[in-house]
Design an enzyme around this catalytic site. Structure first.
Site, PDB file in Angstrom:
ATOM      1  N   GLU A   5     107.562  47.246  33.832  1.00 35.30           N
ATOM      2  CA  GLU A   5     106.533  48.106  32.931  1.00 35.30           C
ATOM      3  C   GLU A   5     106.592  47.355  31.558  1.00 35.30           C
ATOM      4  OE1 GLU A   5     108.944  51.692  32.731  1.00 35.30           O
ATOM      5  OE2 GLU A   5     107.325  52.758  33.501  1.00 35.30           O
ATOM      6  N   SER A  33     109.456  60.465  39.530  1.00 40.59           N
ATOM      7  CA  SER A  33     109.798  61.939  39.083  1.00 40.59           C
ATOM      8  C   SER A  33     109.779  63.026  39.967  1.00 40.59           C
ATOM      9  CB  SER A  33     108.701  61.959  38.011  1.00 40.59           C
ATOM     10  OG  SER A  33     108.734  60.860  36.883  1.00 40.59           O
ATOM     11  N   GLU A  38     112.356  61.734  22.604  1.00 39.40           N
ATOM     12  CA  GLU A  38     113.767  61.675  22.459  1.00 39.40           C
ATOM     13  C   GLU A  38     114.604  60.433  23.432  1.00 39.40           C
ATOM     14  OE1 GLU A  38     111.882  63.952  22.917  1.00 39.40           O
ATOM     15  OE2 GLU A  38     112.141  65.040  20.604  1.00 39.40           O
ATOM     16  N   GLN A  87     103.803  55.069  42.242  1.00 37.95           N
ATOM     17  CA  GLN A  87     104.852  55.096  42.350  1.00 37.95           C
ATOM     18  C   GLN A  87     105.370  56.438  42.118  1.00 37.95           C
ATOM     19  OE1 GLN A  87     106.686  53.386  38.428  1.00 37.95           O
ATOM     20  NE2 GLN A  87     107.626  55.021  38.538  1.00 37.95           N
TER      21      GLN A  87
END
Lengths: 371, 434
Positions: free
Chosen positions: B272, B157, B402, B154
């Site tokens: 996911e 990013s 975060e 995949q």
């Protein structure tokens, strides 16, 4: 795989929530908070008795509904959410559980129907001063017929009719049943961090008493009662934690600073996410505790300790961060944040401190691995 | 918001490098797989039950042999009917509810099954292909993926699109019936052994960030695709950089309409949810055993008798058990045909930090000796050190702590989004720093 409550139990939860939203409103809780002479909300107590909650887990033959401990867990969560000002935990999780665990048939017949009917408030008297109680440190004395000594503090000891007292005798520590409305018992009402619940110093002077369970077995029985109470109180703590989180979310969505809702700031978001995670950890552990309690599984001591440790920490976190999220308003008497902050501390200590339970948890892990 | 690399974590920890460290995990009580699965996985046998010996054997395999063993396992799994359990029958699946896949996965986890190279492809990429492509494309790819003949990765990013994965800059320009790709992806798990990938690229920089993306199937062996393994801070090489230089992709390999790539990516990321990771390294059970054999800081007795340590240990127990039990709640929801609740989103926030805390405590407890990570000398053959060095990556991969807290706050608790600087601005006009 079945790790959730049933539809019936969820319906009970909804019903309990509606009832308490009406009868244990902030106004009702504050009426007890603001009145030094009020130990609990008598009307709410009566209503709870009429709904059968006090006898939810008491067998039908003893005047209860004969449901199960899971139903009690469901009710506990709602009672915790509503910060209900009633001696429910003392009467149901401690006094009634002690009777069902150790009581002779005659003792059960005497007390349980009255508890279920709301005619008898009970309490559990263990602490004798600062610090965690230990088997060797118990000083209250039972001579087979009478009890002498001091218990301080006793949660709901100001309004209770009867107490289960941890005392020592020749055979060792025993549990004893004492009628608090007798000449040999002096009560002094105590001011506590949570004035929505009562507490007293009880002084026994040759008070008439009878043994509950076998002589010398009191410490083991007390530990067993505490495990049961811990598993149930965990749900009150989760209910309170959840209420704090919801209050904080609501405020964060509607309070504006720098021209945006404060809930859009990551400093607030991450705080509330931490509260959520703590609640989910506590809830998952508490479900396990509820399962162990309802099936009388051998895992109860471990599961109850984990549930209690998680729930005490979660409630503390949620109660203090709810105040923080509310800013200055959260520090006022008028806003309800402090009701939860107070109750969080009472519940964290009512069955033993978080440090004590964490120690128990590790000890039980050691025992489990040794077995 | 970037969740593109979530499954990286899972695969990295199931990678061969880490597997060698799991010997001690198998010291927990052995569990008996159900009969049908035992027969399928063991008696036949497709895989060996987890054991120190099996672990040693799998560790000895070269990467090439391991991959061959993995492909062989996947083919047998497909033939036995355990691949694509939830997929539609026409895709070679069995059309069963998700709880069946959960049951199989939990049984499979008890074996030393080399399933890891396929988790991203079959868990996320191929379901996306199924959802967004025509019959001919599905016929070309799905069966081969299910049988383990082809492996998928995949490619989401980028160096400039981490948490903000929709800021992808890798561009695709239409050229006749093809698209020409230029740019770079990063942190791509398994790119070095993958045959195909799903690739998120920018096809229109003149519209808003989320509206100018398109998803493609890319042939990882095509001219112009260059894969370079990343040397991680932890020393390992589990992930890759992938460079695209004038790579041609036929328009037929487009997934969804041009400009709809973000919606396609969301479908990938939704898949996911069930790929929740398993063991993340030494947990409370391991440090509990470890603490019996090492001195307390006071010098009096073992660490396990130290009060401060016991309080921390209790916190770890509570969180580890809480996480495990939360997964039971997820399974309960699945078994009742419900959608898993948000309780499944808490895992990584708990695990990464706890893993680091446990590793750090175990290392510090050894005083100066704690600096030694040589497996010949270190406790648990250096597993605490490995965990200590990998945990910082775990706090970042699959959404940083975060970002995950933002997700909990916004999607679960319903808090408002941060005001955004990219609303109503064409992608090409957005400010970008380093």
């Amino acid at each position: 795989m079945n790790f959730d409550f049933s539809d019936d139990q969820k319906a009970l939860k909804d019903q309990a929530r509606k009832f308490l939203a009406d009868k244990s409103s902030s106004k009702a809780v504050r009426a007890v908070l603001n009145d030094d002479a009020a130990f609990f909300d008598a009307a709410l107590w009566k209503g709870v008795a009429e709904l059968g909650w006090l006898g939810a887990a008491i067998p039908e033959e003893h005047g209860g509904l004969g449901l199960g401990r899971l139903e009690l867990c469901v009710l506990a969560e709602e009672i915790g959410r509503a910060v209900a000002p009633i001696p429910f935990s003392s009467t149901v999780y401690f006094f009634a559980e002690a009777l069902m665990l150790a009581g002779a048939e005659a003792q059960k017949r005497d007390h349980l129907p009255k508890i279920a009917a709301g005619e008898r408030i009970g309490c559990f008297a263990l602490s004798e001063g600062p610090g965690a109680p230990a088997e060797a440190s118990i000083e209250a004395k039972f001579d087979g017929a009478t009890l002498s000594g001091v218990k301080i503090p006793v949660t709901d000891g100001d309004c209770a009719d009867w107490a289960v007292v941890v005392a020592k005798e020749a055979a060792g520590v025993s549990l004893v049943l004492v009628d608090l409305n007798q000449a040999g018992v002096a009560r002094e009402t105590l001011k506590t961090i949570d004035p929505t619940r009562g507490a007293a110093k009880l002084t026994f002077t040759n008070a008439k008493a009878e043994r509950l369970g076998a002589a010398g077995q009191g410490w083991a029985l007390a530990e067993a009662v505490l495990d049961r109470a811990a598993a149930l109180i965990a749900f009150e703590q989760i209910g309170g934690s959840q209420a704090c989180l919801e209050m904080a979310i609501d405020y964060a969505k509607n309070r504006y600073a720098f021209s945006r809702p404060i809930g859009s700031f990551q400093g607030i978001k991450h705080k509330l996410a931490d509260m959520y995670v703590a609640i989910e950890v506590a809830r998952s552990n508490a479900y396990y505790g509820a399962w162990a309690l309802s099936t009388e599984a051998a895992e109860l001591p471990f599961a109850a300790a984990a549930a209690r440790a998680a729930a005490s920490d979660a409630y503390y976190l949620c109660a203090k961060e709810n105040i923080q999220t509310h800013g200055g308003m959260g520090f006022t008497w008028e806003v309800d944040c402090h009701l939860f902050f107070r109750r969080a501390k009472l519940l964290a200590l009512q069955a033993g401190s978080p440090a004590v339970w964490k120690e128990k948890l590790v000890k039980r892990l050691e025992q489990r691995n040794a077995a | 918001m970037r969740r593109g690399a979530r499954s990286i974590v899972w695969v990295a920890f199931k990678s061969r490098r880490f597997k060698g460290r799991r010997i001690w995990i198998s010291t927990t009580r052995p569990r008996k797989p159900s009969f049908a699965l035992r027969r399928a996985l063991f008696s036949k046998p497709i895989a060996s039950p987890k054991s120190a010996e099996a672990e040693r054997l799998s560790r000895k395999l070269s990467p090439k042999d391991y991959l061959a063993a993995a492909k062989d396992y996947q083919r047998k799994k497909a033939e036995a009917g355990f691949a694509g359990i939830t997929w539609a029958k026409e895709q070679g699946g069995r059309a069963l509810p998700p709880i069946y896949a959960v049951i199989f996965n939990s049984e499979e986890a008890k074996f030393d099954a080399p399933a890891h190279p396929f988790s991203i492809g079959l868990g996320m990429c191929v379901p996306t292909v199924i959802a967004f492509s025509d019959e001919a494309t599905k016929d070309r790819y799905v069966a081969k993926a299910l049988r383990g003949d082809e492996i998928w990765c995949q490619l989401f990013s980028e160096p400039g699109a981490g948490s903000d994965v929709a800021a992808s800059k890798t561009k695709a320009v239409k050229d006749g019936g093809d698209w020409i790709i230029n740019g770079q992806k990063v942190w791509t798990t398994g790119a070095h052994f993958s045959d195909f990938g799903i690739l998120l690229v920018r096809t229109n920089p003149d519209v808003e960030k989320h509206k100018g993306l398109t998803m493609f199937i890319v042939d990882m062996k095509a001219p112009g695709v260059e894969v370079r393994q990343i040397h991680q801070a932890s020393g390992g090489r589990d992930f890759n950089e992938v460079y695209f230089t004038d790579v041609r992709i036929p328009d037929q390999n487009r997934l969804g309409e041009p400009g709809m790539g973000w919606n396609v990516a969301l479908v990938t990321l939704m898949n996911e949810r069930l790929a929740v990771g398993g063991s993340y390294g030494p947990d409370y059970k391991e440090i509990f055993e470890f603490a019996k054999g090492i001195a307390a800081p006071s010098g009096e007795g073992a660490l396990i008798k130290d009060e401060a340590f016991r309080q921390k240990l209790a916190d770890w127990i509570v969180r580890a058990e809480g996480y495990k039990l939360a997964k039971f709640r997820t399974m309960t929801a699945l078994s009742r045909g419900q959608t898993p609740g948000p309780e499944s989103s808490i895992g990584k926030v708990i695990n990464a930090n706890q893993m680091m805390d446990i590793a750090n405590t175990a290392i510090e407890a050894q005083d100066l000796y704690g600096i030694i990570d040589d497996p010949a000398y270190a406790a648990l053959e250096g597993a605490f050190h490995q965990s200590y060095m990998f945990a910082p990556g775990l706090r970042i991969a699959g959404g940083t702590d975060e970002i995950l807290k933002n997700i909990i706050a916004e999607r679960v608790l319903g808090l408002p989004q941060e005001p955004r600087a990219d609303k109503g601005v064409a992608f090409k006009d957005l400010p970008s720093g380093r």
